[in-house]
Design a protein around this motif. Structure first.
Motif, PDB file in Angstrom:
ATOM      1  N   THR A  26      -5.556   7.204  -0.212  1.00 46.89           N
ATOM      2  CA  THR A  26      -5.725   6.975  -1.649  1.00 46.89           C
ATOM      3  C   THR A  26      -5.438   5.532  -2.013  1.00 46.89           C
ATOM      4  O   THR A  26      -6.201   4.889  -2.748  1.00 46.89           O
ATOM      5  N   LEU A  27      -4.342   4.998  -1.499  1.00 48.07           N
ATOM      6  CA  LEU A  27      -3.947   3.645  -1.868  1.00 48.07           C
ATOM      7  C   LEU A  27      -4.888   2.602  -1.274  1.00 48.07           C
ATOM      8  O   LEU A  27      -5.150   1.568  -1.886  1.00 48.07           O
ATOM      9  N   GLU A  28      -5.415   2.884  -0.109  1.00 52.03           N
ATOM     10  CA  GLU A  28      -6.402   1.985   0.480  1.00 52.03           C
ATOM     11  C   GLU A  28      -7.683   2.004  -0.336  1.00 52.03           C
ATOM     12  O   GLU A  28      -8.308   0.967  -0.576  1.00 52.03           O
ATOM     13  N   TYR A  31      -6.579   0.287  -3.975  1.00 56.32           N
ATOM     14  CA  TYR A  31      -5.995  -1.049  -3.979  1.00 56.32           C
ATOM     15  C   TYR A  31      -6.336  -1.890  -2.748  1.00 56.32           C
ATOM     16  O   TYR A  31      -6.109  -3.100  -2.750  1.00 56.32           O
ATOM     17  N   GLY A  32      -6.867  -1.220  -1.720  1.00 53.30           N
ATOM     18  CA  GLY A  32      -7.147  -1.952  -0.488  1.00 53.30           C
ATOM     19  C   GLY A  32      -5.879  -2.431   0.200  1.00 53.30           C
ATOM     20  O   GLY A  32      -5.878  -3.455   0.882  1.00 53.30           O
ATOM     21  N   LEU A  33      -4.791  -1.669   0.027  1.00 50.05           N
ATOM     22  CA  LEU A  33      -3.484  -2.086   0.563  1.00 50.05           C
ATOM     23  C   LEU A  33      -2.885  -1.021   1.467  1.00 50.05           C
ATOM     24  O   LEU A  33      -3.115   0.175   1.281  1.00 50.05           O
ATOM     25  N   GLY A  34      -2.093  -1.491   2.419  1.00 49.12           N
ATOM     26  CA  GLY A  34      -1.266  -0.635   3.246  1.00 49.12           C
ATOM     27  C   GLY A  34       0.193  -0.891   2.920  1.00 49.12           C
ATOM     28  O   GLY A  34       0.520  -1.632   1.989  1.00 49.12           O
ATOM     29  N   PRO A  35       1.119  -0.289   3.695  1.00 42.99           N
ATOM     30  CA  PRO A  35       2.546  -0.425   3.390  1.00 42.99           C
ATOM     31  C   PRO A  35       3.063  -1.857   3.407  1.00 42.99           C
ATOM     32  O   PRO A  35       4.073  -2.159   2.765  1.00 42.99           O
ATOM     33  N   HIS A  42      -5.755 -10.203   3.751  1.00 39.05           N
ATOM     34  CA  HIS A  42      -6.481  -9.351   2.812  1.00 39.05           C
ATOM     35  C   HIS A  42      -7.846  -9.965   2.555  1.00 39.05           C
ATOM     36  O   HIS A  42      -7.973 -11.184   2.395  1.00 39.05           O
ATOM     37  N   GLN A  43      -8.854  -9.120   2.479  1.00 41.10           N
ATOM     38  CA  GLN A  43     -10.241  -9.607   2.369  1.00 41.10           C
ATOM     39  C   GLN A  43     -10.496 -10.433   1.113  1.00 41.10           C
ATOM     40  O   GLN A  43     -11.394 -11.271   1.092  1.00 41.10           O
TER      41      GLN A  43
END
Length: 330
Positions: A26-28, A31-35, A42-43
């Motif tokens: 969901t967060l990816e 937001y395109g983010l991991g922990p 980041h792209q």
């Protein structure tokens, strides 16, 4: 998206990162983010932007409440301008706003606590308070922060950030309510005038039906926020039934089909009965050309979202090569 809302989103991610990123899907997606958040490449951010952003977030994470938001909001400008610029760039390039808002509204709708749902259910003229949506708050949190967001109690900075996010979503609907209230009178007058134009003319044209149908639909969109308006004299229900009777009668005559085969009956009410009575005094509309019949019917069905009877319902889309729906009738 306002700075305050951006700051609340980042604050929620920082406050809950120890557990919410266990639902990385969901967060990816949002937001395109991991922990590790911005610690890894980041792209949408250059290495220089990430350095500035991480420096600001490290300080913000160590603070709480007002102090944290002063850094994230950009009120404390000394030294954090580059970090704030990088954060703005990330929000824009990641295209968070549209998906974020859609998820919140879907969660509120599923919980039956969208402001417009509460207004319609209570038949209220007053915009509801955000506390009335408390039963949907957890669904909102799950929608925007993943399935692990509620694996721990909503407390501290995480709770406060989630409350700020819900408040901003609520205020966005309040703005829509205010715009609808401001436009309601003008839309009612326009709907009345175009209905009366049909009522007073000897020869009803396709253009008249087209204009009236669009005006009545615009009136309905505004009235959705003010349910008491629907059954007023010379109001929405009366206008809708007036148009329905004229269009359905014209299509039924042209297609040589009973009216009940064309569309289902509307719920009975004094306003709708009066609209039908007014329509009976209008000379039957002669829509001789097949294209005229199909275009008006397709527009009517789509704008009023009527329940069709046994007759085929033509569809009209903006990208259709055959926007009149004629192929569906033949």
């Amino acid at each position: 998206m306002s700075k305050k809302l951006q700051s609340a989103i980042i604050s929620a991610l920082l406050a809950g990162k120890a557990w919410i990123f266990e639902d990385d899907e969901t967060l990816e997606e949002i937001y395109g983010l991991g922990p590790d958040m911005f610690k890894k490449p980041h792209q949408h951010l250059s290495d220089k932007q990430r350095v500035s952003l991480n420096a600001m977030l490290d300080i913000a994470e160590a603070l709480a409440g007002k102090d944290r938001y002063e850094i994230l909001d950009g009120k404390e400008r000394s030294g954090w301008g580059a970090g704030r610029d990088a954060l703005n760039h990330w929000f824009k390039e990641q295209k968070i706003s549209a998906a974020f808002i859609e998820r919140i509204d879907q969660a509120l709708e599923a919980s039956q606590v969208l402001p417009i749902q509460l207004i319609q259910r209570e038949k209220s003229e007053k915009f509801p308070e955000v506390k009335d949506a408390e039963s949907g708050k957890e669904d909102v949190v799950l929608a925007i922060l993943g399935t692990e967001a509620l694996s721990r109690p909503l407390t501290g900075e995480f709770r406060d950030a989630c409350s700020t996010i819900l408040h901003h979503a609520w205020e966005r609907h309040r703005k829509r309510y205010r715009r609808a209230r401001k436009a309601l009178g003008k839309k009612r007058i326009k709907s009345m005038s175009l209905v009366e134009e049909i009522e007073d003319t000897k020869n009803v044209t396709k253009k008249m039906l087209h204009n009236a149908t669009k005006a009545v639909k615009a009136y309905r969109n505004a009235v959705a926020w003010f349910p008491a308006e629907e059954e007023k004299a010379n109001g929405l229900a009366e206008h809708e039934e007036f148009l329905k009777q004229i269009v359905v009668t014209a299509v039924a005559q042209a297609k040589k089909r009973p009216k009940e085969k064309i569309t289902a009956e509307s719920p009975s009410s004094p306003a709708r009965q009066h609209g039908a009575s007014r329509a009976c005094r209008v000379k039957p509309v002669a829509l001789a050309a097949a294209g005229d019949i199909d275009e008006i019917w397709a527009l009517y069905v789509q704008l009023f979202e009527v329940v069709p009877g046994e007759a085929l319902v033509p569809q009209m889309g903006l990208d259709d090569r055959n926007p009149s729906g004629q192929d569906d009738w033949q």
